[in-house]
Design a protein around this motif. Structure first.
Motif, short mmCIF file in Angstrom:
data_model
loop_
_atom_site.label_atom_id
_atom_site.label_comp_id
_atom_site.label_asym_id
_atom_site.label_seq_id
_atom_site.Cartn_x
_atom_site.Cartn_y
_atom_site.Cartn_z
N ARG A 18 -5.08 -0.47 6.56
CA ARG A 18 -3.80 -0.88 7.09
C ARG A 18 -3.36 -2.01 6.26
NH1 ARG A 18 -5.52 2.31 11.07
NH2 ARG A 18 -4.36 3.57 11.99
N MET A 19 -4.26 -2.92 6.22
CA MET A 19 -3.94 -4.18 5.31
C MET A 19 -3.51 -3.58 3.84
SD MET A 19 -6.05 -7.61 5.31
CE MET A 19 -4.86 -8.75 6.14
N ARG B 73 -2.28 -1.13 2.83
CA ARG B 73 -1.07 -0.42 2.98
C ARG B 73 0.09 -1.49 2.89
NH1 ARG B 73 -0.30 3.32 7.82
NH2 ARG B 73 0.23 1.36 9.02
N PHE C 22 -8.73 -1.21 9.76
CA PHE C 22 -7.97 -2.70 9.34
C PHE C 22 -7.90 -2.61 7.85
CE2 PHE C 22 -8.10 -7.22 8.68
CZ PHE C 22 -7.28 -7.58 9.93
#
Lengths: 135, 272
Positions: B25-26, B28, B22
């Protein structure tokens, strides 16, 4: 059948789903959208609602999310959700307790910030109620 | 206690590891967004900062419980050093402790700088909602102009025997200038944003704060169990050595006592 899109659903605690599917319908803040493979890259916020996962010509999975963010590009769609649970698992008690708590919070809210937070809770609870399976 | 810590460690480690996707991805997503907004005047305050660095907030993540070796002290030492350095530069320092032990240890030297913190978070493994409370409080303080720069100090989990004290700046959010985000630069221009970039950033940044806090607490908890396991292993071994030493001492004095009594009896008999 066209190419599949890789669907990733991530909650803060863990990676919930990561699998290739045909299509994902996401409740975006500015309207629901379906993401298929080769979708144009975009980033959007997600409102509380239900994500429909289409695979093999039918809806293979329905997941309730309490808002978050979605990132789409040609190969994959990533949904960052703070809270996610399968629609089938929603019970009456779950959303009625939340509705109650949200309404109380809204009534108690004194500052603008608290009111906004309470309204958010309420909208999550209402979306949950709407998503709950009919008995 | 070592065994208990070992089993808790396994659980905490799994939690810390499963939280990574998580956060990654956050990061990114945020990198993509921030990159496209960087340098523009409309950037939100959490990204651009207040333009000053006069008031520094230090979030100190420690454990609620002791008996884990140098785990808490090393964080406290690091925070003291950082705070001392900032004070020397003429800045105002505020310390927000997460965890009871850290607050107790730092109160003597930096008592006036302490602000109300958090205790007893995640006794049964922390949930995101709890981390969110911490983040909400930080956001609130920031909105009230209580500080300009926020740094979190926590123990990053490396292995069961190694924890690394880490300082990470949270506000203003440091835009990763190099690395993988840069490689996405070509794709960045193509992204559509719905609603606008600013709106997304405005809701993403507080979320990101919560996620970073969540991650640092998880890492800290895994480290805590690792540190406790090592400390308790050492303690057990040390206690074993002490028992051996004491047993020998006990036997010796017992024998000495018996010998003494025998001598008394014999010399008493000889005197007759």
């Amino acid at each position: 059948m066209a190419d599949k899109i890789k669907f990733e659903l991530v909650s803060p605690a863990k990676l919930l789903i990561s699998s290739p599917v045909d299509m994902v319908i996401v409740p975006g803040t500015e309207g629901d959208f379906g993401a298929l493979a080769q979708h144009a890259p975009m980033i959007t916020t997600v409102r509380p609602g239900v994500i429909d996962v289409h695979d093999g010509g039918k809806v293979s999975n329905r997941i309730f999310v309490a808002g978050g963010f979605a990132e789409v590009n040609e190969e994959r769609i990533t949904v960052l959700a703070e809270e996610a649970l399968p629609v089938a698992d929603i019970t009456h008690d779950m959303y009625s307790a939340r509705l109650q708590a949200a309404k109380e919070a809204l009534a108690d809210a004194k500052t603008d910030g608290a009111r906004i937070a309470a309204e958010q809770l309420l909208s999550i609870a209402q979306a949950m109620q709407a998503a709950a399976p009919r008995h | 206690m070592k065994m208990v810590a070992a089993s808790k460690l396994r659980r905490a480690q799994t939690a810390a590891e499963s939280a990574r996707p998580f956060a990654e991805r956050m990061e990114r997503m945020l990198g993509t967004l921030a990159g496209s907004l960087a340098g523009q005047s409309g950037a939100p305050r959490m990204l651009a900062g207040t333009g000053k660095d006069d008031v520094q907030l230090i979030v100190m993540v420690t454990a609620d419980r002791g008996l884990c070796g140098g785990f808490n002290s090393s964080i406290v030492r690091n925070v003291k050093q950082l705070a001392g350095q900032l004070l020397k530069e003429g800045k105002t320092v505020k310390i927000l402790p997460v965890g009871r032990k850290g607050r107790e240890q730092i109160r003597r030297d930096f008592g006036p700088h302490l602000i109300e913190g958090f205790e007893g978070l995640g006794r049964k493994g922390i949930s995101f909602a709890e981390a969110d409370q911490v983040a909400t409080r930080i956001t609130q303080l920031f909105d009230e102009n209580e500080f300009d720069v926020c740094t979190v100090v926590y123990n990053r989990f490396q292995s069961a025997i190694a924890q690394v004290v880490t300082r990470q700046q949270l506000i203003p959010f440091p835009v990763p200038a190099e690395g993988p985000v840069k490689a996405d630069a070509a794709a960045k221009a193509l992204y559509e944003f719905e609603p606008s970039e600013e709106d997304i950033l405005n809701s993403l940044l507080p979320r990101n704060l919560a996620v970073q806090i969540f991650r640092s607490i998880l890492e800290s908890q895994a480290s805590e169990q690792g540190a406790r396991m090592t400390a308790m292993d050492n303690a057990t071994r040390n206690a074993g050595d002490m028992i051996n030493g004491l047993t020998i001492k006990y036997n010796r004095s017992r024998q000495a006592q018996i010998t003494k009594e025998l001598i008394e009896i014999i010399s008493g008999a000889e005197a007759l």
